[in-house]
Scaffold this active site. Structure first.
Site, mmCIF file in Angstrom:
data_model
loop_
_atom_site.group_PDB
_atom_site.id
_atom_site.type_symbol
_atom_site.label_atom_id
_atom_site.label_comp_id
_atom_site.label_asym_id
_atom_site.label_seq_id
_atom_site.Cartn_x
_atom_site.Cartn_y
_atom_site.Cartn_z
ATOM 1 N N LEU A 192 11.982 7.653 -6.536
ATOM 2 C CA LEU A 192 13.419 7.407 -6.675
ATOM 3 C C LEU A 192 14.223 8.617 -6.187
ATOM 4 O O LEU A 192 15.391 8.487 -5.840
ATOM 5 C CB LEU A 192 13.775 7.058 -8.121
ATOM 6 N N ASP A 193 13.580 9.792 -6.140
ATOM 7 C CA ASP A 193 14.246 10.990 -5.590
ATOM 8 C C ASP A 193 14.540 10.826 -4.100
ATOM 9 O O ASP A 193 15.499 11.403 -3.592
ATOM 10 C CB ASP A 193 13.368 12.234 -5.807
ATOM 11 N N LYS A 206 -1.257 9.409 -7.203
ATOM 12 C CA LYS A 206 -0.534 10.237 -8.178
ATOM 13 C C LYS A 206 -0.683 9.679 -9.597
ATOM 14 O O LYS A 206 -0.898 10.420 -10.558
ATOM 15 C CB LYS A 206 0.941 10.293 -7.784
ATOM 16 N N GLY A 251 -5.863 5.958 1.571
ATOM 17 C CA GLY A 251 -5.508 7.380 1.595
ATOM 18 C C GLY A 251 -4.650 7.622 0.377
ATOM 19 O O GLY A 251 -3.496 7.227 0.342
ATOM 20 N N HIS A 252 -5.251 8.183 -0.676
ATOM 21 C CA HIS A 252 -4.537 8.369 -1.943
ATOM 22 C C HIS A 252 -4.241 9.849 -2.133
ATOM 23 O O HIS A 252 -5.157 10.653 -2.283
ATOM 24 C CB HIS A 252 -5.375 7.833 -3.109
ATOM 25 N N GLN A 259 -5.021 -0.162 -1.321
ATOM 26 C CA GLN A 259 -4.082 -1.028 -0.592
ATOM 27 C C GLN A 259 -3.067 -1.616 -1.591
ATOM 28 O O GLN A 259 -2.792 -0.979 -2.589
ATOM 29 C CB GLN A 259 -4.810 -2.128 0.191
ATOM 30 N N LYS A 270 -0.385 5.337 -5.749
ATOM 31 C CA LYS A 270 -1.463 5.057 -6.701
ATOM 32 C C LYS A 270 -2.240 6.330 -7.039
ATOM 33 O O LYS A 270 -2.613 6.550 -8.185
ATOM 34 C CB LYS A 270 -2.421 3.993 -6.125
ATOM 35 N N GLY A 299 -2.128 8.840 9.907
ATOM 36 C CA GLY A 299 -0.978 9.637 10.349
ATOM 37 C C GLY A 299 0.116 8.809 11.003
ATOM 38 O O GLY A 299 1.132 9.341 11.468
ATOM 39 N N ARG A 300 -0.082 7.466 11.041
ATOM 40 C CA ARG A 300 0.922 6.611 11.701
ATOM 41 C C ARG A 300 2.225 6.604 10.913
ATOM 42 O O ARG A 300 2.201 6.645 9.682
ATOM 43 C CB ARG A 300 0.411 5.158 11.780
ATOM 44 N N THR A 342 -5.590 -6.778 4.637
ATOM 45 C CA THR A 342 -6.896 -6.134 4.706
ATOM 46 C C THR A 342 -7.936 -7.177 4.261
ATOM 47 O O THR A 342 -7.578 -8.297 3.902
ATOM 48 C CB THR A 342 -6.928 -4.839 3.853
ATOM 49 N N GLY A 359 0.829 -1.211 0.000
ATOM 50 C CA GLY A 359 0.000 0.000 0.000
ATOM 51 C C GLY A 359 0.861 1.258 0.000
ATOM 52 O O GLY A 359 2.089 1.184 0.142
ATOM 53 N N ASP A 360 0.220 2.403 -0.249
ATOM 54 C CA ASP A 360 0.898 3.706 -0.233
ATOM 55 C C ASP A 360 2.047 3.814 -1.235
ATOM 56 O O ASP A 360 3.037 4.511 -0.989
ATOM 57 C CB ASP A 360 1.417 4.028 1.187
HETATM 58 P P1 GDP Z 1 -1.291 5.693 -2.374
HETATM 59 O O1 GDP Z 1 -2.059 5.256 -1.184
HETATM 60 O O2 GDP Z 1 -0.723 4.544 -3.141
HETATM 61 O O3 GDP Z 1 -2.045 6.639 -3.267
HETATM 62 O O4 GDP Z 1 -0.030 6.486 -1.828
HETATM 63 P P2 GDP Z 1 -0.046 7.614 -0.656
HETATM 64 O O5 GDP Z 1 -0.671 8.837 -1.214
HETATM 65 O O6 GDP Z 1 -0.589 7.060 0.597
HETATM 66 O O7 GDP Z 1 1.519 7.798 -0.420
HETATM 67 C C1 GDP Z 1 2.383 8.143 -1.458
HETATM 68 C C2 GDP Z 1 3.056 9.475 -1.111
HETATM 69 O O8 GDP Z 1 4.185 9.651 -1.936
HETATM 70 C C3 GDP Z 1 2.183 10.690 -1.354
HETATM 71 O O9 GDP Z 1 2.449 11.635 -0.346
HETATM 72 C C4 GDP Z 1 2.633 11.195 -2.716
HETATM 73 O O10 GDP Z 1 2.444 12.584 -2.880
HETATM 74 C C5 GDP Z 1 4.094 10.878 -2.656
HETATM 75 N N1 GDP Z 1 4.739 10.602 -3.959
HETATM 76 C C6 GDP Z 1 4.249 9.952 -5.037
HETATM 77 N N2 GDP Z 1 5.200 9.818 -5.989
HETATM 78 C C7 GDP Z 1 6.316 10.402 -5.503
HETATM 79 C C8 GDP Z 1 7.660 10.572 -6.002
HETATM 80 O O11 GDP Z 1 8.017 10.131 -7.086
HETATM 81 N N3 GDP Z 1 8.537 11.216 -5.171
HETATM 82 C C9 GDP Z 1 8.177 11.691 -3.931
HETATM 83 N N4 GDP Z 1 9.096 12.299 -3.194
HETATM 84 N N5 GDP Z 1 6.941 11.544 -3.439
HETATM 85 C C10 GDP Z 1 6.029 10.902 -4.209
HETATM 86 P P1 IMO Z 2 -3.801 2.777 0.397
HETATM 87 O O1 IMO Z 2 -4.958 2.551 -0.566
HETATM 88 C C1 IMO Z 2 -1.335 1.054 3.538
HETATM 89 C C2 IMO Z 2 -3.309 -1.712 6.291
HETATM 90 C C3 IMO Z 2 -3.515 -1.335 7.744
HETATM 91 C C4 IMO Z 2 -3.418 -2.696 8.404
HETATM 92 C C5 IMO Z 2 -4.100 -3.612 7.404
HETATM 93 C C6 IMO Z 2 -5.554 -3.905 7.702
HETATM 94 O O2 IMO Z 2 -3.648 4.182 0.836
HETATM 95 O O3 IMO Z 2 -2.561 2.179 -0.151
HETATM 96 P P2 IMO Z 2 -7.788 -2.442 7.560
HETATM 97 O O4 IMO Z 2 -8.159 -1.158 8.217
HETATM 98 O O5 IMO Z 2 -7.795 -2.390 6.066
HETATM 99 O O6 IMO Z 2 -8.541 -3.627 8.078
HETATM 100 O O7 IMO Z 2 -6.242 -2.710 8.010
HETATM 101 O O8 IMO Z 2 -3.992 -2.954 6.138
HETATM 102 N N1 IMO Z 2 -3.858 -0.781 5.307
HETATM 103 C C7 IMO Z 2 -3.114 -0.003 4.515
HETATM 104 N N2 IMO Z 2 -1.786 0.197 4.476
HETATM 105 N N3 IMO Z 2 -2.123 1.681 2.645
HETATM 106 C C8 IMO Z 2 -3.466 1.482 2.649
HETATM 107 O O9 IMO Z 2 -4.281 1.975 1.699
HETATM 108 C C9 IMO Z 2 -4.017 0.632 3.637
HETATM 109 N N4 IMO Z 2 -5.280 0.239 3.954
HETATM 110 C C10 IMO Z 2 -5.165 -0.640 4.956
HETATM 111 O O10 IMO Z 2 -2.522 -0.445 8.187
HETATM 112 O O11 IMO Z 2 -2.071 -3.080 8.511
HETATM 113 MG MG MG Z 3 -2.137 5.591 0.871
#
Ligand code: GDP
Ligand code: IMO
Ligand code: MG
Length: 390
Positions: A297-298, A22, A44-45, A190, A20, A267-268, A205, A16-17
């Site tokens: 990669l930056d 972006k 959280g996208h 995720q 996606k 916020g964790r 999840t 996750g995170d």
């Molecule tokens: P998602 O859940 O997959 O949409 O990802 P999140 O938004 O939770 O976390 C990705 C974080 O990385 C966000 O704060 C983006 O703004 C940031 N991000 C995405 N691509 C890049 C990158 O190439 N470089 C940097 N420094 N940050 C990036």
């Molecule tokens: P995005 O879409 C990262 C993690 C939680 C926990 C596990 C189960 O932003 O990538 P849940 O509340 O789904 O039952 O929790 O999955 N988790 C994520 N980790 N990015 C997410 O979403 C996540 N959604 C759930 O931290 O470990």
């Molecule tokens: Mg996220």
């Protein structure tokens, strides 16, 4: 590049995170529909436009683009009051530019689900987001859940009444779209390693985060589909469970600080580690990835050396395939390939202009996973993306 593909699925290829949001923002300007097919407001996208960050939780990230129809499919679980808050925030900031549609078959997250999630020892062990996701899916599969249409028909819930203008049969809507040759962008939430079947069970999840979830979670038979995996140049994980390449030292803290690795939903602080190619190759095979977006990669700039895991070692055994056993995963020692680090790459806008060290690193990822990298991230903003010529 994507114009020749009608439909695209954006799938998290790590824990996750991956970024996606972006990538969906980048691709949704050419899409007719942007569809969430699983998960809920545990997601959280983040989309960053000129330094202004917006985090989407339930609403698809394509809503910023005027001509998109943004769909919450039947496979998602929905918290009406939190969705209303998100809509009102987006409206306030003039970000709700596309249309929104909610499946009448989606299941509803109730306050009871949230309470259970916050109190249960299992949720605590996993480290869930506490948004009631797992318990809503438990009731769905247990055939005692409540769907959007059921709540609407009861006529008692004020929140669902306020969402009525968006509610319809989204499966039928998407099928009509396909008949009219419209383009659908599927926004996975995720990541593969959190998938209920293929992730590090039970530290997962409660939905199908891999590409297979799309057919049942959106209710469409998509034919021409490009499956784009999203990964970072390192790994992160929020919550508990195995993360074989985790860096528990200063280096891990440095990655967290430089990558701003704090959850967009809770916020964790995110646990950080080197890129795990054993896991990424597994994600590539489970999803049948057609291409990769390799982001952040930056964040690796300035490291003397950059490592990637190419195998795991347990006792005297060398493992190349991502294991199903949690007991084994908790004991593995990654075997690393070491690359020389690179300098600042922010602002670079062509593949050719990237330092040789970065190109060697990317090409190794391609060779190892057998998937071509087609997008490279070198900063958080919308414009910080490099197209790799294929
Ligand atoms: P998602 O859940 O997959 O949409 O990802 P999140 O938004 O939770 O976390 C990705 C974080 O990385 C966000 O704060 C983006 O703004 C940031 N991000 C995405 N691509 C890049 C990158 O190439 N470089 C940097 N420094 N940050 C990036
Ligand atoms: P995005 O879409 C990262 C993690 C939680 C926990 C596990 C189960 O932003 O990538 P849940 O509340 O789904 O039952 O929790 O999955 N988790 C994520 N980790 N990015 C997410 O979403 C996540 N959604 C759930 O931290 O470990
Ligand atoms: Mg996220």
């Amino acid at each position: 590049m994507f114009k020749k593909f009608k439909n695209i699925a954006v799938i998290g290829s790590q824990w996750g995170d991956e970024g996606k949001g972006k990538i969906v923002d980048l691709l949704s300007k050419d899409a007719d529909y942007v569809v969430r097919f699983q998960g809920g407001d545990n997601a959280g996208h983040t989309v960053s436009i000129n330094g202004v960050r917006v985090a989407f939780h339930s609403v698809p990230s394509g809503i910023i683009h005027e001509n998109t129809i943004n769909v919450l499919g039947n496979g998602v679980v929905l918290n009406p009051s939190r969705l209303l808050k998100e809509i009102s925030y987006l409206k306030q900031h003039s970000l709700m530019r596309g249309k929104l549609r909610i499946s009448e078959r989606a299941h509803v997250i109730t306050t009871h689900h949230i309470e259970l999630d916050r109190r249960s020892p299992i949720s605590n062990k996993i480290g869930t987001t506490g948004h009631g996701i797992g318990y809503a899916y438990v009731d769905k599969v247990g055939r005692r859940g409540i769907r959007v249409i059921d709540l609407l028909e009861q006529g008692k819930d004020e929140d669902i009444k306020r969402l009525e203008e968006y509610i319809c049969d989204t499966s039928a809507l998407l099928q009509e779209g396909l008949e009219e040759n419209k383009k659908i962008l599927f926004e996975g939430a995720q990541g593969t390693m959190l998938d209920i079947d293929f992730g590090t069970y039970p530290f997962v999840t409660s939905s199908t985060t891999t590409v297979g979830g799309l057919f049942s979670g959106a209710g469409v038979r998509v034919r021409d589909l490009f499956v784009l995996g999203v990964a970072k140049g390192y790994v992160t994980r929020v919550g508990n469970g195995p993360l074989p390449t985790e860096l528990k030292d200063e280096l891990g803290k440095l990655l967290r600080r430089r990558g701003n690795e704090f959850g967009a939903t809770t916020g964790r602080p995110r646990r950080c580690g080197w890129l795990d190619l054993v896991a990424l190759k597994y994600a590539a095979s489970v999803n049948g990835l057609d291409g990769l977006a390799l982001l952040k990669l930056d964040v690796l700039s300035g490291f003397e050396e950059v490592k990637v895991a190419v195998a795991y070692k347990v006792d005297d055994e060398r493992i190349m395939r991502f294991p199903s056993s949690i007991k084994i995963l908790e004991r593995v020692n990654p075997e690393y390939k070491v690359f020389p680090g690179w300098g600042d790459i922010r602002g670079i806008d062509s593949y050719e202009a990237l330092p040789k060290e970065v190109k060697d690193y990317i090409e190794f990822v391609e060779d190892f996973t057998k998937v071509k990298v087609i997008l490279i991230g070198n900063g958080p903003n919308r414009k910080d993306i490099i197209y790799k010529p294929t």
